[in-house]
Every structure is written in structure tokens, then in C-alpha cells.
Design an enzyme around this catalytic site. Structure first.
Site, PDB file in Angstrom:
ATOM      1  N   ASP A  17       0.811  -1.218   0.000  1.00  0.00           N
ATOM      2  CA  ASP A  17       0.000   0.000   0.000  1.00  0.00           C
ATOM      3  C   ASP A  17       0.840   1.260   0.000  1.00  0.00           C
ATOM      4  O   ASP A  17       0.641   2.159  -0.818  1.00  0.00           O
ATOM      5  CB  ASP A  17      -0.930   0.030   1.215  1.00  0.00           C
ATOM      6  CG  ASP A  17      -1.941  -1.103   1.164  1.00  0.00           C
ATOM      7  OD1 ASP A  17      -2.067  -1.723   0.099  1.00  0.00           O
ATOM      8  OD2 ASP A  17      -2.583  -1.352   2.192  1.00  0.00           O
ATOM      9  N   ARG A  97       1.553   5.426  16.746  1.00  0.00           N
ATOM     10  CA  ARG A  97       1.149   6.419  15.745  1.00  0.00           C
ATOM     11  C   ARG A  97       1.529   7.854  16.090  1.00  0.00           C
ATOM     12  O   ARG A  97       2.072   8.571  15.247  1.00  0.00           O
ATOM     13  CB  ARG A  97      -0.354   6.323  15.449  1.00  0.00           C
ATOM     14  CG  ARG A  97      -0.824   4.942  14.988  1.00  0.00           C
ATOM     15  CD  ARG A  97       0.028   4.385  13.888  1.00  0.00           C
ATOM     16  NE  ARG A  97      -0.414   3.068  13.453  1.00  0.00           N
ATOM     17  CZ  ARG A  97       0.367   2.185  12.853  1.00  0.00           C
ATOM     18  NH1 ARG A  97       1.630   2.474  12.612  1.00  0.00           N
ATOM     19  NH2 ARG A  97      -0.099   1.020  12.472  1.00  0.00           N
ATOM     20  N   ASP A 126      -6.136   4.182  12.752  1.00  0.00           N
ATOM     21  CA  ASP A 126      -4.805   4.754  12.572  1.00  0.00           C
ATOM     22  C   ASP A 126      -4.830   6.101  11.852  1.00  0.00           C
ATOM     23  O   ASP A 126      -4.052   6.997  12.171  1.00  0.00           O
ATOM     24  CB  ASP A 126      -3.898   3.756  11.851  1.00  0.00           C
ATOM     25  CG  ASP A 126      -3.523   2.573  12.748  1.00  0.00           C
ATOM     26  OD1 ASP A 126      -3.408   2.783  13.980  1.00  0.00           O
ATOM     27  OD2 ASP A 126      -3.348   1.460  12.244  1.00  0.00           O
ATOM     28  N   SER A 178      -4.141  -8.409   8.048  1.00  0.00           N
ATOM     29  CA  SER A 178      -3.545  -7.090   8.174  1.00  0.00           C
ATOM     30  C   SER A 178      -2.805  -7.069   9.506  1.00  0.00           C
ATOM     31  O   SER A 178      -3.404  -7.262  10.555  1.00  0.00           O
ATOM     32  CB  SER A 178      -4.648  -6.024   8.154  1.00  0.00           C
ATOM     33  OG  SER A 178      -4.131  -4.818   8.663  1.00  0.00           O
TER      34      SER A 178
HETATM   35  N1  ARG Z   1      -7.227  -2.370  16.005  1.00  0.00           N
HETATM   36  C1  ARG Z   1      -5.975  -2.007  16.530  1.00  0.00           C
HETATM   37  C2  ARG Z   1      -5.940  -0.529  16.823  1.00  0.00           C
HETATM   38  O1  ARG Z   1      -6.760   0.179  16.338  1.00  0.00           O
HETATM   39  C3  ARG Z   1      -4.842  -2.439  15.648  1.00  0.00           C
HETATM   40  C4  ARG Z   1      -4.647  -1.631  14.410  1.00  0.00           C
HETATM   41  C5  ARG Z   1      -3.554  -2.197  13.577  1.00  0.00           C
HETATM   42  N2  ARG Z   1      -3.221  -1.341  12.465  1.00  0.00           N
HETATM   43  C6  ARG Z   1      -2.933  -1.791  11.249  1.00  0.00           C
HETATM   44  N3  ARG Z   1      -2.666  -0.883  10.353  1.00  0.00           N
HETATM   45  N4  ARG Z   1      -2.927  -3.059  10.934  1.00  0.00           N
HETATM   46  O2  ARG Z   1      -5.107  -0.052  17.528  1.00  0.00           O
END
Ligand code: ARG
Length: 419
Positions: A17, A97, A126, A178
Site C-alpha cells: 500500500d 502512531r 490509525d 492485516s
Molecule cells: N485495532 C488495533 C488498533 O486500532 C490495531 C490496528 C492495527 N493497524 C494496522 N494498520 N494493521 O489499535
């Protein structure tokens, strides 16, 4: 061509991506792209990243080692606060993040860039976390979120786009989940996990050994804390990074730190995630244990009431906010005496406390003992209970003398009678 952007700083992971975002930005905005990778412990993913970014069309690449800052300034404060989202998630992705986003803004300012970009989809948390930090740090920088703009809708389309633009793309095979990996955790979402009734298959776990495959003998580990901060393992003083590496290793092989949950995302979607947070699970358990010795009841209970709020702020991406900072002020003040050592026993996914000690312990064996003591007069308890229970007594007397009845029905013994 969309106008108005000269130079964009992109959060780059090297995955499909973010790789196609480089040519996409150049093609659609006509801008130069600087790729920034925030190294937060996704180690093997960093190999060959610079060449890949350049081959994809980036004009410059920053691979930043943020691991120490990540642990010291993001992970440890959150752990000290006891913050856990919805009672289970130790916030591994949410914590990385704001740090990555902050570094991107710094680089954008250094490079005279006028835009920031990321590869988060429009369905997740995110994007919010990145962009809240962008706003908090420099609201003048424009934000480009390709997933909310382009018409690439599937992985196949993304691969086709990569091939058309000669982007090095090794991952042509079906990617099942993912994932997001760092020093604290690994998250897995998507694929078969989208059915909350289906258990995660064993091959999903890349960090933690599934508990049933863990050793048949328990393993012991000792962790030292100073003012709520982990400072050593097995009596050896270690850096935050060394502590995480050591604890991750020992907890992983013993099957510790797997969480399988359905969580509420910020955008209103419920999503199913599986987390591996081995060392972190040990730290939360051990830290909480020292607090049980050294914090007075009022402080402990009040602190516990704030932990979910702290977790919510982190999950929501509100790291750089006055409330999160104020909560940290409170937490720091409670940690003055959270110094000591905890012994843990690890066995097939379980963490058991095997001992705790602190020079500031408020625990007093002479008071607590069931044996003979000469510090506590049991007669004192009688007067205490009389006062403590006075409101209950007054209410009960009113019922008996004032109204002549109680709230409770008399039991109906007639049902037991035989005729
Ligand atoms: N659901 C979790 C969160 O919001 C994990 C997110 C993982 N991010 C990703 N880009 N795969 O913190």
C-alpha cells in the site's frame, strides 16, 4: 493533476500500500515524495527498505530509529497508568502512531515540505491517530490520505497498479491478515478473523508460541522497577530496549500475551483483532503488583478509575492533549514509591505472581498476621463497625419500628410440606 503540493512526507512501511502511494502522489499531485519509516521494532520489515523506497520513486528516505523513545515516552507511561482499552487491548498500534506522526512533522519542517501522507484506510483508527497528531503539531501542513481518495479498492488492483508503475512488489501471493508489528505487540486483523466465531489458527501467531506448545515446565522471571519504570530483569540493570527484548523472548516462549477480542473502533465499526503482547503482559502484571504493596487504598482506587480514560485517549489518538498530559502528571506523582521487585512464574500462557517486595511497602506482617500480634487491638474493630454500620442500623430500625415491615418477603416454607 491536483494542484498545490510541492513536497510530501509519506509514512512508509515498505508494504504494497505505501509503496504504490509514492508513484500515486507523484502522478496525482506532481509532487516530490520523501519516505519516512518510523522504526519502532518491526525489525525484519526494515531490510532493504531504503532501496525499495527509492526504486518506487521517493526522492529521499528517512529510516528513523524511534525504539528507545517509543518505549520510554509512550509505552512505559501508558503501562504505569495501567491503561488497557476495553479491558483487554494493550494499545500497541495506538501508541506508535503519535510518535511516528510527530517525527514526520519534524522532518516535513526540516525539509520544507508542505504535505503529509499516510497509507491508512478510511475505515480504521490509525488515520485518526496520525492526523490528530499532525493537527496538534503543525495544522498548516496539508494531509493526503490516498485510501480516502483513489479508486483502488482491492489488493489485486493495488498489485496491478504496482506492476504498471514498475514498483518492486514481492508479495503477489494472497496476504491473509492485516498486521502491525512493533516492540510492544503484533496485531492481526482480517481474513478468517472477520468471523468472530472462528478461532485464530495456530499459524497466525508469529511472536507468541501457542500455549499448548509451550514448555511443560514453568519458568521464573524477576523484574525490577524504580518509580514505576522497569529498570532490570533477573537483577541485571538493563536499558528499556533490552528489557523489552528480554521479556518478549521469555514471555513468548511460554505462550503469554495472546488477546482475542472484538473492539469498538473510533469510526463506529466493531472489529475483531488478535494481539500478541508478550513482554507487555508481564510488565502490566508486575507493575500492578508493586502498586499493591506501596499505594494507599484511596490512591490505588482513584488511579484505577482513571486508567480506562487514559486508555481511551490513547486509543482515540489524543496523545498530544492537555488531558493526557495532566493524567500523566497525576500518574507520575503516584509512582514516587513504586520501586521494588516482582517474581513471576510463567506457564503455558499464564502469568502467576510468585513474590513481590519493595522498600516502600505499606504491607505490615505484624498487622496482617493471623498469628499473635501486639500492634492491633481487635476490640477497636467493634466501635469501628458500630459507626461504619450506623446508617444501615438506623434504616433497619425505621422499617421495624416505624412501618413494622421489612423489604424482604418471609420465605414460603409451605412448599416443602408434604400432604
Ligand atoms: N485495532 C488495533 C488498533 O486500532 C490495531 C490496528 C492495527 N493497524 C494496522 N494498520 N494493521 O489499535
Amino acid at each position: 493533476m491536483k494542484a498545490g503540493v510541492r513536497k510530501a512526507v509519506l509514512a512508509y512501511s515498505g508494504g504494497l500500500d505505501t509503496s504504490i502511494i509514492i508513484p500515486w502522489l507523484r502522478e496525482n499531485y506532481g509532487c516530490e515524495v520523501i519516505a519516512v519509516t518510523g522504526g519502532v521494532g518491526q525489525d525484519d520489515e526494515l531490510d532493504g527498505l531504503e532501496e525499495k523506497a527509492l526504486a518506487s520513486g521517493a526522492s529521499k528516505v528517512y529510516i528513523e530509529d524511534l525504539r528507545d523513545e517509543f518505549i520510554r515516552n509512550y509505552i512505559f507511561p501508558t503501562m504505569r497508568a495501567g491503561a488497557i482499552y476495553e479491558g483487554r487491548y494493550l494499545l500497541g498500534s495506538a501508541l506508535s502512531r503519535p510518535l511516528i506522526a510527530k517525527r514526520m512533522v519534524e522532518i516535513a519542517e526540516m525539509e520544507g515540505a508542505d504535505a503529509l501522507s499516510h497509507g491508512c484506510t478510511g475505515k480504521g483508527n490509525d488515520q485518526v491517530r496520525f492526523e490528530l497528531t499532525f493537527k496538534a503539531m503543525n495544522p498548516k501542513l496539508r494531509v493526503i490520505a490516498p485510501w480516502r481518495e483513489w479508486d483502488i479498492r482491492s489488493r489485486e488492483q493495488a498489485i496491478a497498479y504496482a506492476q504498471k508503475h514498475n514498483i518492486p512488489c514481492t508479495v503477489t501471493e494472497e496476504k491473509i491478515y492485516s498486521n502491525d508489528t512493533n516492540l510492544w505487540h503484533r496485531s492481526s486483523e482480517g481474513g478468517i478473523l472477520e468471523d468472530p466465531w472462528k478461532a485464530p489458527p495456530d499459524n497466525l501467531f508469529e511472536i507468541v508460541t501457542p500455549p499448548e506448545k509451550a514448555p511443560d515446565n514453568p519458568e521464573a522471571v524477576q523484574i525490577d522497577f524504580e518509580k514505576g519504570i522497569p529498570v532490570g530483569v533477573e537483577g541485571e540493570r538493563l536499558s528499556p530496549l533490552e528489557i523489552m527484548i528480554r521479556l518478549n523472548r521469555i514471555a513468548s516462549r511460554n505462550g503469554i500475551g495472546i488477546v482475542d477480542m472484538v473492539e469498538n473502533r473510533l469510526v463506529g465499526i466493531k472489529s475483531r483483532g488478535v494481539y500478541e503482547t508478550p513482554g507487555g503482559t508481564l510488565l502490566y502484571a508486575a507493575h500492578r503488583e508493586i502498586e499493591s504493596l506501596v499505594l494507599d487504598a484511596d490512591t490505588l482506587h482513584f488511579k484505577e478509575s482513571l486508567a480506562p480514560k487514559y486508555a481511551e485517549l490513547v486509543y482515540y489518538g489524543k496523545w498530544f492533549t492537555p488531558l493526557r498530559e495532566a493524567l500523566d502528571g497525576f500518574v507520575t506523582s503516584t509512582q514516587k514509591h513504586v520501586t521494588g521487585t516482582v517474581k513471576l512464574k510463567l506457564y503455558k500462557g499464564n502469568v502467576m505472581i510468585a513474590g513481590r517486595q519493595s522498600p516502600y511497602s505499606l504491607y505490615r506482617e505484624d498487622y496482617a498476621t493471623f498469628g499473635e500480634d501486639d500492634v492491633y487491638d481487635q476490640k477497636d474493630a467493634e466501635g469501628f463497625i458500630n459507626c461504619f454500620g450506623l446508617p444501615l442500623k438506623v434504616r433497619a430500625m425505621l422499617k421495624l419500628n416505624g412501618t413494622g415491615s421489612t423489604d424482604y418477603d418471609h420465605p414460603d416454607y409451605s412448599i416443602f410440606k408434604r400432604d
